[in-house]
Every structure is written in C-alpha cells, then in structure tokens.
Design an enzyme around this catalytic site. Structure first.
Site, PDB file in Angstrom:
ATOM      1  N   GLY A  85       0.835  -1.191   0.000  1.00  0.00           N
ATOM      2  CA  GLY A  85       0.000   0.000   0.000  1.00  0.00           C
ATOM      3  C   GLY A  85       0.870   1.241   0.000  1.00  0.00           C
ATOM      4  O   GLY A  85       2.027   1.193   0.450  1.00  0.00           O
ATOM      5  N   LEU A 124       6.646   2.041   4.519  1.00  0.00           N
ATOM      6  CA  LEU A 124       7.739   2.447   3.632  1.00  0.00           C
ATOM      7  C   LEU A 124       8.345   3.787   4.053  1.00  0.00           C
ATOM      8  O   LEU A 124       9.484   4.082   3.718  1.00  0.00           O
ATOM      9  CB  LEU A 124       7.250   2.528   2.182  1.00  0.00           C
ATOM     10  CG  LEU A 124       6.843   1.190   1.530  1.00  0.00           C
ATOM     11  CD1 LEU A 124       6.250   1.432   0.153  1.00  0.00           C
ATOM     12  CD2 LEU A 124       8.036   0.243   1.448  1.00  0.00           C
ATOM     13  N   HIS A 145      -4.343   1.449   7.493  1.00  0.00           N
ATOM     14  CA  HIS A 145      -2.994   2.011   7.560  1.00  0.00           C
ATOM     15  C   HIS A 145      -2.879   3.196   6.584  1.00  0.00           C
ATOM     16  O   HIS A 145      -2.384   4.269   6.954  1.00  0.00           O
ATOM     17  CB  HIS A 145      -1.986   0.907   7.213  1.00  0.00           C
ATOM     18  CG  HIS A 145      -0.552   1.340   7.167  1.00  0.00           C
ATOM     19  ND1 HIS A 145       0.418   0.771   7.960  1.00  0.00           N
ATOM     20  CD2 HIS A 145       0.095   2.268   6.412  1.00  0.00           C
ATOM     21  CE1 HIS A 145       1.586   1.347   7.702  1.00  0.00           C
ATOM     22  NE2 HIS A 145       1.422   2.252   6.765  1.00  0.00           N
ATOM     23  N   GLU A 146      -3.361   3.000   5.343  1.00  0.00           N
ATOM     24  CA  GLU A 146      -3.214   4.054   4.324  1.00  0.00           C
ATOM     25  C   GLU A 146      -4.123   5.246   4.616  1.00  0.00           C
ATOM     26  O   GLU A 146      -3.721   6.394   4.418  1.00  0.00           O
ATOM     27  CB  GLU A 146      -3.499   3.482   2.927  1.00  0.00           C
ATOM     28  CG  GLU A 146      -2.604   2.319   2.506  1.00  0.00           C
ATOM     29  CD  GLU A 146      -1.114   2.560   2.710  1.00  0.00           C
ATOM     30  OE1 GLU A 146      -0.687   3.717   2.620  1.00  0.00           O
ATOM     31  OE2 GLU A 146      -0.381   1.588   2.983  1.00  0.00           O
ATOM     32  N   HIS A 157      -2.579   7.499   6.997  1.00  0.00           N
ATOM     33  CA  HIS A 157      -1.591   8.392   6.374  1.00  0.00           C
ATOM     34  C   HIS A 157      -2.249   9.696   5.907  1.00  0.00           C
ATOM     35  O   HIS A 157      -1.640  10.762   5.974  1.00  0.00           O
ATOM     36  CB  HIS A 157      -0.942   7.727   5.155  1.00  0.00           C
ATOM     37  CG  HIS A 157       0.280   6.922   5.474  1.00  0.00           C
ATOM     38  ND1 HIS A 157       1.395   7.462   6.052  1.00  0.00           N
ATOM     39  CD2 HIS A 157       0.568   5.602   5.286  1.00  0.00           C
ATOM     40  CE1 HIS A 157       2.320   6.513   6.203  1.00  0.00           C
ATOM     41  NE2 HIS A 157       1.842   5.371   5.758  1.00  0.00           N
TER      42      HIS A 157
HETATM   43 ZN    ZN Z   1       2.767   3.561   5.866  1.00  0.00          ZN
END
Ligand code: ZN
Length: 186
Positions: free
Chosen positions: A46, A90, A131-132, A135
């Site tokens: 992702g 990441l 999770h995304e 962000h």
């Molecule tokens: Zn992340």
C-alpha cells in the site's frame, strides 16, 4: 510512468492532514500510476499520496493480485472486533509495529475514473486500508502502538540472513530519523 521518491519520518508532509481531491484530472491519474509503480518498486502492499510528498487524499494498494486506487476514501463502518498484526511502513524503514485494527470496514471512495465505489475489505486488506487512510490524516504506525521494534538483519557464519526484532520506543525512533536528516555542519 515514474517511480517517485518516498519521504520518511521527520518530513512534515507525513504529519499533515491531506486535502480532498475536488476533481480527478490527468495529473491525479498520473499520480496514481506513479504511486503503483513506486509501491511495486519498493515491494509495498500500500502507498498513500503524502508518502510521495503529495498531500492529497489518495492511496493505492495491492493484495492477493487485486489492485485498488482510492480517492477521498471515507470509512463508513468498522466492525467491533479488533485484530492485532505486525505492520511496516515504507516511510519508516526498518521499523515494525504491532497494531490493532478493525477486522472489517466499509469504505466509500472514488476510483481512478471518478466513479463512486464501496468496498468492504476484511482481514489484511482491511488492515492495509486502515494504515493508508491513517496516512491521509497524518497518523503513523508509531502513533498506534506501544509494541515497536527495529528490524535488524544479521548475516550468520553460513552467510544466511536472519532478521531480529529489537524492542524500541516511539521517541527513540523519532530521534533516530531526526538525526539521519540533520545536515552535516561545516
Ligand atoms: Zn505507511
């Protein structure tokens, strides 16, 4: 298509609330294509637009052969049951966190062409989506967990790589990434 640079912890864009997309133009579609390429290049599952320094409410994901590109995603419903799992990011390389997520959610969004979509991911896909979407609100895994680890890769005598998890804290992680960014004084 182009692989974009992924920004890491310490860059203020990761902490901003991303802006909704008012119209999906060629620029947004190009961004989505680049995000897919960047995600694949970095072997992620992702990637959110703020991670490539674009504070817009867009993320991409790939799971079990299916790809997803969601614009302006909103979580409409969350299951009561939470599941715990190890996540990486990441933008925080070499760190893992044990994070609780809702097992199932319902997400309303627009797709790459501006069509309304409703998706009900479950399990790991629901985890990736949460999770995304975090962000897009400037929230990172280090905010969601006290079970944080450095991932250390060691090579043993046989030349075999082994990874080890070393417990750490949020402040230690923030400090380590801060240090890395500090320019060298002359
Ligand atoms: Zn992340």
């Amino acid at each position: 298509m182009a692989v974009r640079k992924i920004i890491t912890l310490g860059n203020p864009i990761l902490r901003q609330k991303a802006q909704p997309v008012s119209k999906i133009t060629k620029a947004e579609q190009q961004l989505i294509d680049d995000m897919f390429e960047t995600m694949e290049e970095n072997e992620g599952v992702g990637l959110a637009a703020p991670q490539v320094a674009v504070p817009k409410r867009i993320f991409v994901a790939k799971w079990e052969g299916e790809t997803y590109a969601l614009v302006n995603p909103v979580i409409e419903w969350r299951s009561d049951d939470l599941v715990s799992g190890m996540e990486g990011c990441l933008s925080i390389p070499r760190v893992q966190a044990e994070v609780n997520r809702h097992l199932k959610i319902r997400v309303k969004a627009l797709d790459r062409n501006g069509n309304k979509v409703i998706i009900e991911p479950e399990g790991w896909l629901a985890r990736i989506f949460q999770h995304e979407i975090d962000h897009l609100d400037g929230i990172l895994i280090i905010d969601r967990s006290d079970d944080l680890y450095w991932v250390v890769t060691e090579v043993d005598e046989d030349g075999k790589e082994r990874t080890r998890l070393i417990p750490t804290t949020k402040s230690a992680i923030i400090a380590a990434f801060q240090k890395r960014k500090t320019p060298v004084r002359r």
